[in-house]
Design an enzyme around this catalytic site. Structure first.
Site, mmCIF file in Angstrom:
data_model
loop_
_atom_site.group_PDB
_atom_site.id
_atom_site.type_symbol
_atom_site.label_atom_id
_atom_site.label_comp_id
_atom_site.label_asym_id
_atom_site.label_seq_id
_atom_site.Cartn_x
_atom_site.Cartn_y
_atom_site.Cartn_z
ATOM 1 N N CYS A 139 62.209 6.257 80.209
ATOM 2 C CA CYS A 139 63.244 5.267 80.517
ATOM 3 C C CYS A 139 62.656 4.030 81.181
ATOM 4 O O CYS A 139 63.254 2.958 81.149
ATOM 5 C CB CYS A 139 64.318 5.875 81.410
ATOM 6 N N GLN A 205 58.853 13.214 87.845
ATOM 7 C CA GLN A 205 59.230 13.460 86.455
ATOM 8 C C GLN A 205 58.215 12.889 85.471
ATOM 9 O O GLN A 205 58.005 13.435 84.390
ATOM 10 C CB GLN A 205 60.607 12.872 86.169
#
Length: 541
Positions: A139, A205
């Site tokens: 993202c 992450q």
């Protein structure tokens, strides 16, 4: 500088250079706009000459040469031009854009879903000057890692591929691209894996996403040895940084930052009673649910394609009511929500202006404004939704105000992390340097063994096979092997460059070139010709 070093004065199709290490030489290439691009190199500038096209420097049009005979002729022409390419080493590079260089509107156009990574790598490796490739698409970033046979032409080809894939003109793409070469490219990946380049410093992450690149690559067999080793060393670096510096302690993730942002925008008295809707129950959605529960939310509606994943989250998070809704009920669920979090992999927006406009107003006790917090890339909420009066839309680029809160402490830990990165970087560079001399070592040993075998055969013929027993023959053969091994020991020791001694790469390469000349090994040309042959065969297939 250009006149003395042979560096070209223009470099079409490149982007701004973000970072240069102290050990890296850099060259500036003026652009017509007056801005400069910087390209890092390790060691002396290497002339880039090979052009594979479809029209080679030797003037052979490969598109017109499809028969086997014509291919052989084209290869011979490439061999002639390979002399101009002898001093160039394949370059590791990264070309991309991130949350630091490009808005989400551009990143989402270039985003490559995980299911398409293998296809994208195949397309990149089919480019004339690209030997290996990997795609890291999250993202916050889209980064293409490559091993380029020719730096200038390889980078141009990758940028053209990115423009073609995204539909963004090259001229517009250049304004947001960054590119790094060799040591700088490797260091960047190590910093990414360590969480130092993330919007949220130290977030964990990204390490899982780097691991996924390796898993996908190994499963499909598309990662080359340089890229594979670099990503594995990056994973090692990321683990060490987190274990040895504790940089992740107290650090927020993108998902938790999204929750913090939503709570900041709600009236404090109703931050826990606001009606929450999470669309998408993947990794990001699950983390949103966890953070909402940690912040005191007692009931959360989750829209997802299947209920199985939502049931698994229910089993893990016991203290909150999780209500499942199918995608067919998404708009009805949004009508009853004060805050809508979206994190699906949809390639098209889930909510457009007309969808949000049709939703009933939000109660004034929670601010009278419906919040859409979109952490998906590509975005799940159309930009037009933000035009509505009683709606506020936030995406991943709006999380900065949240992540600044505990940034100072993590910056101190980031300084500690750099020493670990330097250690791992040195290990990787030593490994890659050691590859330089392997072909020469093999050719030199093979050359010596051929001479030994030839002379041994002549000796045995002179003595006569009948005059020698098996033990005598074996002793003579062992003698010849021992003499060759002892003679080769010194030269081969001087071809070592694995970081265990004080010898520099330049010294080792000087020794390699000297041995190539003395024994007429012609190793470098053989390597280049093999690379060219591989690319010609790909073009013809």
């Amino acid at each position: 500088m250009a006149a003395s070093s042979g560096v070209p004065t223009t470099l079409a199709g490149t982007g701004p250079f973000l970072r240069s290490s102290s050990s890296t030489r850099t060259f500036s290439f003026p652009r017509s706009s007056g801005a400069f691009y910087r390209v890092g190199t390790r060691g002396p500038w290497r002339k880039l000459a090979l052009r594979m096209s479809p029209r080679s420097d030797a003037g052979v049009d490969l598109e017109e040469k499809q028969s086997a005979g014509a291919s052989a002729s084209a290869l011979e022409q490439f061999k002639i031009s390979a002399d101009r390419y002898m001093n160039e080493r394949s370059s590791i590079g990264v070309i991309g854009l991130s949350v630091h260089t490009a808005p989400v509107e551009m990143r989402e156009k270039l985003a490559v879903p995980e299911a398409q990574w293998t296809r994208a790598i195949g397309e990149l490796c089919s480019l004339n000057h690209i030997e290996e490739a990997a795609v890291l698409s999250t993202c916050n970033r889209i980064e293409i890692y490559v091993v380029a046979l020719s730096w200038n032409r390889g980078i141009r080809e990758v940028i053209d591929w990115m423009a073609k894939t995204s539909g963004i003109p090259v001229t517009e793409l250049r304004e947001h691209l960054f590119m790094l070469r060799d040591t700088d490219a490797t260091k960047h990946l190590f910093e990414v894996a360590a969480g130092l380049d993330s919007l949220v410093l130290g977030e964990g992450q990204i390490l899982a996403q780097v691991k996924q690149v390796v898993r996908v690559g190994q499963g499909s067999g598309v990662l080359g040895k340089n890229i594979d080793r670099m990503f594995k060393d990056a994973i090692t670096t990321g683990k060490r940084v987190r274990n040895e510096t504790n940089i992740s302690s107290g650090a927020v993730s993108v998902s938790s930052a999204a929750v913090e942002l939503a709570l900041m925008k709600l009236p404090k008295s109703h931050s826990t009673s606001a009606r929450m809707l999470v669309i998408g129950a993947g990794k990001m959605g699950k983390l949103v649910i966890k953070h909402l529960a940690a912040k005191g939310s007692k009931s959360i509606v989750v829209v997802n394609r299947s209920e199985e994943r939502v049931n698994a989250i229910r089993e893990e998070i016991k203290d909150v009511e999780i209500i499942y809704k199918p995608f067919t009920d998404m708009f009805d669920a949004a009508a009853e929500a004060d805050v809508v979090f979206t994190s699906t992999g949809s390639a098209t927006p889930l909510f457009l202006k007309e969808h949000a406009e049709a939703l009933p107003p939000v109660d004034k006790v929670v601010g009278g404004v419906r919040l859409f917090v979109d952490i998906a890339v590509p975005r799940n909420i159309g930009s037009c939704v933000a035009d509505l009066e009683h709606v506020r839309v936030y995406n991943v680029d709006d999380l900065t105000e949240v992540v600044e809160a505990n940034k100072e402490d993590r910056l101190r830990k980031a300084m500690e992390a750099q020493s670990i990165i330097s250690q791992e970087l040195k290990r990787f560079e030593a490994w890659r340097d050691s590859l330089e001399t392997v072909p020469t070592i093999k050719k030199l040993r093979s050359h010596a063994d051929r001479i030994r075998a030839s002379e041994l055969e002549r000796c045995l013929q002179k003595i006569g096979n009948d005059a020698l027993t098996k033990n005598m023959k074996r002793a003579i053969e062992d003698l010849s092997t021992g003499i060759v091994n002892k003679l080769l020991h010194g030269p081969l020791q001087h071809l070592r460059c694995d970081g265990n001694d004080g010898r520099t790469l330049d010294e080792t390469l000087e020794n390699m070139h000297a041995l190539n000349r003395m024994f007429s090994l012609d190793t470098e040309k053989a390597i280049i010709e093999q690379k060219i042959k591989n690319k010609v065969e790909k073009t013809q297939s």
